[in-house]
Each structure stands twice: as structure tokens, then as C-alpha cells.
Design a protein around this motif. Structure first.
Motif, PDB file in Angstrom:
ATOM      1  N   TRP A   1       0.212   5.495   0.817  1.00 43.50           N
ATOM      2  CA  TRP A   1      -0.726   6.411   1.452  1.00 43.50           C
ATOM      3  C   TRP A   1      -0.183   7.832   1.431  1.00 43.50           C
ATOM      4  CZ3 TRP A   1      -5.073   3.809   3.319  1.00 43.50           C
ATOM      5  CH2 TRP A   1      -4.931   2.410   3.440  1.00 43.50           C
TER       6      TRP A   1
ATOM      7  N   TYR B   1      -6.250  13.263  -3.165  1.00 45.59           N
ATOM      8  CA  TYR B   1      -6.782  12.406  -4.222  1.00 45.59           C
ATOM      9  C   TYR B   1      -6.171  12.718  -5.585  1.00 45.59           C
ATOM     10  CZ  TYR B   1      -9.859  10.431  -0.802  1.00 45.59           C
ATOM     11  OH  TYR B   1     -10.325   9.779   0.312  1.00 45.59           O
TER      12      TYR B   1
ATOM     13  N   LEU C   1      -3.841   2.089  -2.996  1.00 46.89           N
ATOM     14  CA  LEU C   1      -3.702   3.537  -2.839  1.00 46.89           C
ATOM     15  C   LEU C   1      -4.785   4.101  -1.934  1.00 46.89           C
ATOM     16  CD1 LEU C   1      -3.381   4.017  -6.689  1.00 46.89           C
ATOM     17  CD2 LEU C   1      -1.450   4.210  -5.094  1.00 46.89           C
TER      18      LEU C   1
ATOM     19  N   THR D   1      -5.835   7.439   1.249  1.00 42.13           N
ATOM     20  CA  THR D   1      -5.494   8.546   2.142  1.00 42.13           C
ATOM     21  C   THR D   1      -5.518   8.032   3.576  1.00 42.13           C
ATOM     22  OG1 THR D   1      -7.799   9.245   2.384  1.00 42.13           O
ATOM     23  CG2 THR D   1      -6.492  10.297   0.628  1.00 42.13           C
TER      24      THR D   1
ATOM     25  N   ALA E   1      -8.073   1.057  -4.956  1.00 42.03           N
ATOM     26  CA  ALA E   1      -8.336   2.172  -4.045  1.00 42.03           C
ATOM     27  C   ALA E   1      -8.804   1.709  -2.670  1.00 42.03           C
ATOM     28  CB  ALA E   1      -9.374   3.104  -4.648  1.00 42.03           C
TER      29      ALA E   1
ATOM     30  N   LEU F   1     -11.013   6.710  -8.493  1.00 39.54           N
ATOM     31  CA  LEU F   1      -9.652   6.226  -8.288  1.00 39.54           C
ATOM     32  C   LEU F   1      -9.595   4.710  -8.438  1.00 39.54           C
ATOM     33  CD1 LEU F   1      -6.686   6.736  -7.410  1.00 39.54           C
ATOM     34  CD2 LEU F   1      -7.480   6.524  -5.035  1.00 39.54           C
TER      35      LEU F   1
ATOM     36  N   SER G   1      -7.469   2.896 -11.434  1.00 42.09           N
ATOM     37  CA  SER G   1      -6.291   2.160 -10.964  1.00 42.09           C
ATOM     38  C   SER G   1      -6.441   0.652 -11.138  1.00 42.09           C
ATOM     39  CB  SER G   1      -6.029   2.469  -9.482  1.00 42.09           C
ATOM     40  OG  SER G   1      -7.065   1.944  -8.660  1.00 42.09           O
TER      41      SER G   1
ATOM     42  N   SER H   1       0.822  -1.212   0.000  1.00 40.74           N
ATOM     43  CA  SER H   1       0.000   0.000   0.000  1.00 40.74           C
ATOM     44  C   SER H   1       0.849   1.252   0.000  1.00 40.74           C
ATOM     45  CB  SER H   1      -0.940   0.007   1.218  1.00 40.74           C
ATOM     46  OG  SER H   1      -0.189   0.001   2.423  1.00 40.74           O
TER      47      SER H   1
ATOM     48  N   LEU I   1      -2.952  10.790  -5.437  1.00 40.10           N
ATOM     49  CA  LEU I   1      -3.156   9.349  -5.617  1.00 40.10           C
ATOM     50  C   LEU I   1      -3.507   9.007  -7.061  1.00 40.10           C
ATOM     51  CD1 LEU I   1      -5.123   8.450  -2.361  1.00 40.10           C
ATOM     52  CD2 LEU I   1      -2.717   7.958  -2.874  1.00 40.10           C
TER      53      LEU I   1
END
Length: 290
Positions: A39, A61, A76, A78, A106, A98, A102, A37, A64
Motif C-alpha cells: 500500500w 497510482y 496493490l 492506496t 488491484a 491497474l 497487474s 498486500s 502502484l
């Protein structure tokens, strides 16, 4: 045992024009090292303990989304979005976008918000603590509803959504995992047991007790404690650790019952390489209590 990297600072040598290239290098290295991961903090001002408020801080965001285009495997998120920063429907839509772009990588990292300075500085509403937790619970309910494809009206105390439509849907099934940050024993960990797929706690002396409290909340909610991914956020004092130091810390967290160890350090590029090497020596470690 999973290992992740948090990038808390964007103060790189060379000024703002070097932020993009330095961030690029760090996220690519984390992905190539096999970390699970990546962050970034969801803050708009830099926070105390990392730097001064006016030090560079990227919007989470957007950062990311940029990282998603540079990477292939790493997840990915927050760590974590303050619930007051974005309307729930927009937040779910943002995380879904996201996830789609991706390829299903997410997370929704969320918490009750705490940084009054940046909220007031940017004109973001910052209600009292009790109301922020009410908003957090409503947001979690909305997220579950939207990710189930239920676009029927939602009317809560703080939010009203006439049609919470979410198209396209997220790729991750049943939905992007929801991680709640914080160790509050009465409210936060109860919300984890009721709504979340993961918790995030600080690595420190209180960690075992926080896990015990979470276990109690799970029992009260009829939730299987093992279903929740236990993550811990830590940092290495004194700069980038040796591989042996990283291996020891990862092993200690696994023994305490942590499933996913996340490390925060401004020198993220160097740390990504060390954690990647440590991963090879900690393969097969099973967290205690699993």
C-alpha cells in the motif's frame, strides 16, 4: 491471516534520484517475502506524524503502476484515496487499469478525505464533511455499477455520468475489492457494511469496539459480517521489530478478529524482510470470530 506493508515515506538517503531504486528494492522484497498486500498513501503532500509537508511524496497510482511491473503476486492499493481527489468515473477507470496490467491484483482503497491543507494547496475542492460523505456514497454506487458492466446513465446529487463505460473490464472477479478506510461509527462503518469488501481500522484500544459497531451495521443491512475482510493498520514503535515481536503482534490482531494486518513504517525494506519471516511462524492462524 494476511500480512501487508504500507510505505508512507519516500525520503530516502541520496535525494530524489534514489527514490526509484529504493522503492524498487522495497516492493520487490515485499513480493518475494510472500506478503499479501502493498500500500501507498494517496496524498500529494507528506502528512503530519510522518514528516513535513514538503518532504517527497509520490502520486499513489503512478507508484502502484510502477510496483505492478516489478512484482508478481502481491496485491496493490492506496490506503486510502480521498473521494474528492478524482472524479468517480476516472477513479474506477484508474483502478481498473491497474487491475488489468497487474493481472488482477488491484484494490480500491477509499475514504471521505481529510487533508484540507493539500487540497487547498493544489486547488482541489474540499467541501464540508457531510458533503464529502455524500460524494463517497455516490462514488461507491458508481464503482459497483461500472464494475458490473452497467453503462446506463447515472445521475446523483453530486455526479452525473451519461455513459459510465469501463472497457476493458477488471480482471478480478466480481471486481477489485473495495476497502473503506476509517472508523467513524455512524457513517463510515455503515458504508462498509453496505458497499465494501473490507474495512481498515487503526490498531489501538478502540479496535474491538469498532468491530462490534461494524457487526451491528452488518446486522442492520442484512450483510454477513464474515464476508467483510477486517484489516488493521499499525506500526512498530522504536524502529524495525524483531521477528518475535512481529509474530506476537500478528497473533494479537488475529485474536481480536483481524483478517489482514498491515504495517506502516518508513524503513519498509527492513520491515518487509521481518514480516516475511514472521509469516512462516504464523501460518495457520485463524482470526477470532471467523
Amino acid at each position: 491471516m494476511r500480512v501487508g506493508l504500507q510505505i508512507p515515506s519516500f525520503t530516502f538517503p541520496g535525494g530524489p534520484e534514489r527514490i526509484g531504486p529504493a522503492f524498487d528494492t522495497t516492493v520487490r522484497q515485499a513480493d518475494q517475502a510472500g506478503l499479501h498486500s502493498l500500500w501507498v498513501m494517496d496524498h500529494f503532500f507528506q502528512i503530519g506524524g510522518v514528516g513535513a509537508p514538503d518532504e517527497p511524496m509520490l502520486e499513489g497510482y503512478s507508484a502502484l503502476a510502477y510496483a505492478a511491473a516489478l512484482t508478481e503476486r502481491i496485491t496493490l492499493g492506496t490506503m486510502v484515496t480521498g473521494v474528492t481527489y478524482r472524479h468517480p468515473g476516472i477513479l474506477v477507470k484508474t483502478v481498473t487499469t491497474l487491475d488489468v496490467l497487474s493481472g488482477g491484483r488491484a484494490w480500491l482503497g477509499i475514504g471521505a478525505a481529510w487533508n484540507e491543507e493539500e487540497s487547498r494547496g493544489l486547488g482541489i475542492e474540499f467541501p464540508p464533511t457531510a458533503e464529502r460523505f455524500e460524494r463517497l456514497e455516490e462514488t461507491l454506487r458508481i464503482a459497483h455499477r461500472m464494475w458490473k458492466g452497467d453503462d446506463s446513465p447515472f445521475e446523483g446529487r453530486h455526479y452525473t455520468l451519461e455513459r459510465p463505460l469501463n472497457s476493458p473490464p477488471a480482471l478480478r472477479t466480481p471486481h477489485p475489492p473495495i476497502l473503506i478506510g476509517g472508523g467513524g461509527e455512524k457513517k463510515t462503518l455503515r458504508l462498509v457494511a453496505q458497499y465494501a469488501d473490507a474495512c481498515n481500522l487503526f490498531d489501538g484500544p478502540e479496535l474491538p469496539r469498532k468491530l462490534d459497531v461494524l457487526r451491528e451495521h452488518c446486522a442492520n443491512q442484512g450483510r454477513d459480517y464474515a464476508e467483510i475482510e477486517k484489516t488493521a493498520l499499525g506500526r512498530f514503535e522504536g524502529g524495525t521489530p524483531s521477528v518475535d515481536e512481529a509474530v506476537e503482534t500478528i497473533g494479537r490482531l488475529a485474536e481480536s478478529g483481524i483478517d489482514h494486518a498491515i504495517f506502516s513504517q518508513a524503513t519498509g525494506q527492513e520491515l518487509a524482510g521481518v514480516l516475511g519471516e514472521a509469516l512462516g511462524q504464523t501460518e495457520g492462524i485463524v482470526p477470532a470470530g471467523r
